[in-house]
Design a protein around this motif. Structure first.
Motif, short mmCIF file in Angstrom:
data_model
loop_
_atom_site.label_atom_id
_atom_site.label_comp_id
_atom_site.label_asym_id
_atom_site.label_seq_id
_atom_site.Cartn_x
_atom_site.Cartn_y
_atom_site.Cartn_z
N GLN A 67 0.81 -1.21 0.00
CA GLN A 67 0.00 0.00 0.00
C GLN A 67 0.85 1.27 0.00
OE1 GLN A 67 -2.28 -1.50 3.50
NE2 GLN A 67 -4.04 -0.72 2.36
N CYS A 68 2.17 1.11 -0.12
CA CYS A 68 3.09 2.24 -0.16
C CYS A 68 3.66 2.38 -1.55
CB CYS A 68 4.22 2.02 0.85
SG CYS A 68 3.69 1.87 2.55
N GLN A 69 3.74 3.61 -2.02
CA GLN A 69 4.32 3.89 -3.33
C GLN A 69 5.25 5.08 -3.20
OE1 GLN A 69 0.90 4.78 -5.71
NE2 GLN A 69 0.19 2.67 -5.77
N VAL A 70 6.33 5.06 -3.99
CA VAL A 70 7.26 6.18 -4.00
C VAL A 70 7.81 6.34 -5.41
CG1 VAL A 70 9.24 4.78 -3.28
CG2 VAL A 70 9.28 7.23 -2.90
N SER A 71 7.94 7.60 -5.81
CA SER A 71 8.56 7.92 -7.09
C SER A 71 9.65 8.95 -6.83
CB SER A 71 7.53 8.48 -8.08
OG SER A 71 8.20 8.98 -9.22
N GLU A 72 10.90 8.50 -6.88
CA GLU A 72 12.03 9.42 -6.70
C GLU A 72 12.02 10.50 -7.77
OE1 GLU A 72 14.91 9.95 -4.89
OE2 GLU A 72 14.62 8.42 -3.39
N VAL A 73 11.71 10.11 -9.00
CA VAL A 73 11.74 11.03 -10.14
C VAL A 73 10.73 12.16 -9.95
CG1 VAL A 73 11.38 11.23 -12.63
CG2 VAL A 73 12.55 9.22 -11.71
N ASP A 74 9.51 11.80 -9.59
CA ASP A 74 8.45 12.80 -9.42
C ASP A 74 8.43 13.42 -8.02
OD1 ASP A 74 7.60 12.27 -12.03
OD2 ASP A 74 6.26 10.67 -11.36
N GLY A 75 9.12 12.79 -7.07
CA GLY A 75 9.10 13.29 -5.70
C GLY A 75 7.78 13.05 -5.00
N ASP A 76 7.12 11.94 -5.34
CA ASP A 76 5.81 11.62 -4.76
C ASP A 76 5.89 10.40 -3.85
OD1 ASP A 76 4.49 13.65 -6.16
OD2 ASP A 76 4.13 12.35 -7.89
N VAL A 77 5.21 10.48 -2.73
CA VAL A 77 5.03 9.34 -1.83
C VAL A 77 3.54 9.23 -1.57
CG1 VAL A 77 5.38 8.47 0.51
CG2 VAL A 77 7.28 9.51 -0.73
N CYS A 78 3.01 8.02 -1.73
CA CYS A 78 1.59 7.79 -1.45
C CYS A 78 1.47 6.56 -0.55
CB CYS A 78 0.82 7.55 -2.75
SG CYS A 78 -0.94 7.22 -2.47
N VAL A 79 0.71 6.73 0.52
CA VAL A 79 0.43 5.61 1.42
C VAL A 79 -1.08 5.47 1.53
CG1 VAL A 79 0.62 4.70 3.77
CG2 VAL A 79 2.57 5.91 2.72
N LEU A 80 -1.57 4.31 1.18
CA LEU A 80 -2.97 3.96 1.40
C LEU A 80 -3.03 3.22 2.73
CD1 LEU A 80 -3.97 2.61 -2.13
CD2 LEU A 80 -4.32 4.90 -1.21
N PHE A 81 -4.08 3.45 3.49
CA PHE A 81 -4.24 2.68 4.72
C PHE A 81 -5.66 2.13 4.79
CE2 PHE A 81 -5.49 6.95 5.93
CZ PHE A 81 -6.46 6.81 6.90
N THR A 82 -5.79 1.02 5.50
CA THR A 82 -7.06 0.31 5.58
C THR A 82 -7.50 0.24 7.04
OG1 THR A 82 -6.38 -1.05 3.70
CG2 THR A 82 -8.24 -1.86 5.03
N PRO A 83 -8.51 1.03 7.43
CA PRO A 83 -9.00 0.95 8.81
C PRO A 83 -9.49 -0.46 9.13
CG PRO A 83 -9.88 2.89 7.70
CD PRO A 83 -9.22 2.05 6.64
#
Length: 156
Positions: A67-83
């Motif tokens: 559920q974790c994503q990172v793009s060094e090139v774009d400088g983006d970090v996305c974390v999805l979480f599931t309650p």
């Protein structure tokens, strides 16, 4: 509906922890370019404590490496979480804890996005809107009681 002790999820299912990441000699060498990867992002958030239980978000399967994503090139970090439950009243607090931990530990070149995993919470849209609004996040973090609770989650 909260149980008699005030907990919404009185007996949560506890999941096994992932193995620790194997350290390499190059991990400690400042001359080696070491890009961020999904495992590193996961390692940053996996130990955050749930606000209701003395368990980590990893142990409750609220966060996972997938559920974790990172793009060094774009400088983006996305974390999805599931309650743990679809009506979790702590979902906003969990999202704020994840967001604050990442903002404090990642270099400022990263844009951090924290969202509820689609279809896993009754108020998913409203909570995602709150977590994406920088002004709302900043206002929430000005509340000393809320910040104290978040810090207990981040730094158990």
């Amino acid at each position: 509906m909260p149980g008699k002790d005030g907990l919404e999820n009185v007996n949560p299912h506890i999941f096994a922890r992932a193995a620790q990441r194997e350290e390499l000699d190059t991990d400690w060498d400042d001359d080696v370019q070491d890009p961020f990867d999904t495992r590193e992002i996961f390692d940053l958030v996996r130990t955050i404590r749930d606000p209701e239980h003395p368990l980590s978000l990893e142990e409750l399967n609220v966060v996972s490496e997938s559920q974790c994503q990172v793009s060094e090139v774009d400088g983006d970090v996305c974390v999805l979480f599931t309650p743990t439950i679809p009506h979790c009243s702590m979902a906003s607090l969990i999202g704020l804890s994840i967001r604050l931990k990442l903002l404090h530990t990642l270099p400022t070149r990263f844009k951090v996005d924290v969202r509820i995993n689609p279809g896993t919470h009754a108020s998913e849209h409203a909570i995602n809107k709150q977590l994406a609004d920088k002004e709302r996040v900043a206002a929430a973090l000005e509340n000393s009681h809320l910040l104290e609770v978040i810090n207990k989650c981040i730094f158990p």
